[in-house]
Scaffold this active site. Sequence first.
Site, PDB file in Angstrom:
ATOM      1  N   ASP A 126      -8.542  -4.916  -6.302  1.00 38.75           N
ATOM      2  CA  ASP A 126      -8.149  -4.083  -5.339  1.00 38.75           C
ATOM      3  C   ASP A 126      -8.132  -2.711  -6.135  1.00 38.75           C
ATOM      4  O   ASP A 126      -7.244  -2.321  -6.880  1.00 38.75           O
ATOM      5  CB  ASP A 126      -6.583  -4.529  -4.793  1.00 38.75           C
ATOM      6  CG  ASP A 126      -6.053  -3.342  -3.895  1.00 38.75           C
ATOM      7  OD1 ASP A 126      -6.694  -2.477  -3.452  1.00 38.75           O
ATOM      8  OD2 ASP A 126      -4.879  -3.619  -3.368  1.00 38.75           O
TER       9      ASP A 126
ATOM     10  N   HIS B  76      -7.492  -5.511  -0.442  1.00 40.03           N
ATOM     11  CA  HIS B  76      -6.381  -5.069  -0.286  1.00 40.03           C
ATOM     12  C   HIS B  76      -5.551  -5.729   0.949  1.00 40.03           C
ATOM     13  O   HIS B  76      -4.488  -4.932   1.028  1.00 40.03           O
ATOM     14  CB  HIS B  76      -6.651  -3.373  -0.039  1.00 40.03           C
ATOM     15  CG  HIS B  76      -5.543  -2.432   0.069  1.00 40.03           C
ATOM     16  ND1 HIS B  76      -4.584  -2.487  -1.022  1.00 40.03           N
ATOM     17  CD2 HIS B  76      -5.069  -1.609   0.872  1.00 40.03           C
ATOM     18  CE1 HIS B  76      -3.618  -1.421  -0.587  1.00 40.03           C
ATOM     19  NE2 HIS B  76      -3.906  -1.210   0.552  1.00 40.03           N
TER      20      HIS B  76
ATOM     21  N   SER C 134       0.725  -1.182   0.141  1.00 48.97           N
ATOM     22  CA  SER C 134      -0.030  -0.150  -0.057  1.00 48.97           C
ATOM     23  C   SER C 134       0.912   1.242  -0.038  1.00 48.97           C
ATOM     24  O   SER C 134       1.663   1.386  -0.962  1.00 48.97           O
ATOM     25  CB  SER C 134      -0.969  -0.007   1.201  1.00 48.97           C
ATOM     26  OG  SER C 134      -2.089   0.982   1.083  1.00 48.97           O
TER      27      SER C 134
END
EC number: 3.1.1.-
Length: 517
Positions: A384, A451, A327
């Site tokens: 995602d 995610h 991320s």
Amino acid sequence: MQTLTPNADIFHAKRRRFTCNTHTSTLIPTKPLSVSPARKTNKEHLRNLENVLRTSSNSIDHIENVTSRQEKTTKNTSTSSLLGGLNLARIWPQMKAAVDEMSPKNLKRLQRLLSKSSEERSPKSKLGSKWRELHGLNNWAGLLDPLDENLRRELVRYGEFVQAAYHAFHSDPEGSPRHVALPDGSFKVTKSLYATSSVRLPKWIDDVAPDLRWMTKQTSWVGYVAVCDDPREIRRMGRREIVIALRGTATLLEWSENFRPNLVSMPEPKPDQSDPTRPKVECGFNSLYTTGDQHAPSLAESLVGEISRLVELYAGEELSISVTGHSLGAAIALLAADDIAERVPHAPPVAVFSFGGPRVGNREFADRLDSKGVKVLRVVNSQDVVTKVPGIFADNDKQGQSRNNGRSPGGIMEMVERNNPWAYSHVGAELRVDMKMSPYLKPNADVACCHDLEAYLHLVDGFLASNCPFRANAKRSLRKLLDEQRSNVKVLYTGKSLRLNRTFHDNGDVLPSPSSS
């Protein structure tokens, strides 16, 4: 001349003399018999055929009612022996898949995957000189689809380094310095890394929620630098590896930096602000990487200093630098790799392995990384949404197609990419996984699960190729996935995890299909 019974070739006698069990038949004596060779084959076929005819109806009922505990209690012994001795796929071809899924082997495997105490790992191979290919020497050509088994293990290993960063932070958000429990005992942490936000919040916020002060801290721990110091592991990997692991967004100020999506120019010796083709990156990511204060240097200065020290310390050895993140950490990993390649003298090969990373910069930034020899492998989950932002293009495949079409003189897309402040581009090679390929996760899993880093590692561990089903012999435990994403795991397996020991003893060799719910 012998007269053979229909389908007699299916059954084979196991011995010439035997004593029947307590179930008697008018066709089968209860005492051992000695028969002449001429009649022996026919009699043995008759015995086997009679046994099958007597028990076939029970076996069919057992298969069709695998969840009936009462029926299993009364027929478990005879049915188990029948399933073990007959080729059901040949007699009832339509039952082949069901029989495979109901096998004790599959049930025991599921028990192992769901067990809290079981953490089985794929065996490590000696990489030798092959490490350069796994590190991106040829941009992972021929290694992604189908996925090379050594590369799969390496990706899971890098993901676990990032998980260690998450765990170290969340176990004590306000602690400093902190202990990092590395997943690989052959590595040692040499440096903690901190990122500082340029966003300022009013002081009264800390007074309102003093217990959440770590959420509003200007400077937060974001990761670490580790180096392999085990001679045996160094020989296995073919070099001494330096790993930089960076966690994702955790604090309020980090979230605020994520929502500063305008592109800003990267620092250069003699910048030309009027040049529309300058490399640019997202403002918030760049801020977290380059901002420092009186209490802590910037992440950039701290990281470059530590890598320079390690490169000098191990001068003369075969080295590599692997930057990994998830991320926000995936975004900062690109900035760090670019900086190391630019500023560290005699830098060894640098590669980025990212999970669920957003777009970071424009096309010129991607070209800049490529020109410096920085290799980037992005692991992307098709569901995602984080991997599709920021930027004006919702579909990255269409983005690449449009870009190619826009390179003609006066092309519209070329003009948009060069002049639009939201014209982002992904970097490097891509390994695309899909949540729908997992037999354990719901196909409509929520945004958070799509995610989630553990979900990523689960999908990587089970990935064979884009046109193949989930790997049947995947090693990664499902326990952590259940703990973190229980609501997104199929109900069958959440129930199994709660009743596993009881189910294993009560149901014996019965396991429903993974794709049934």
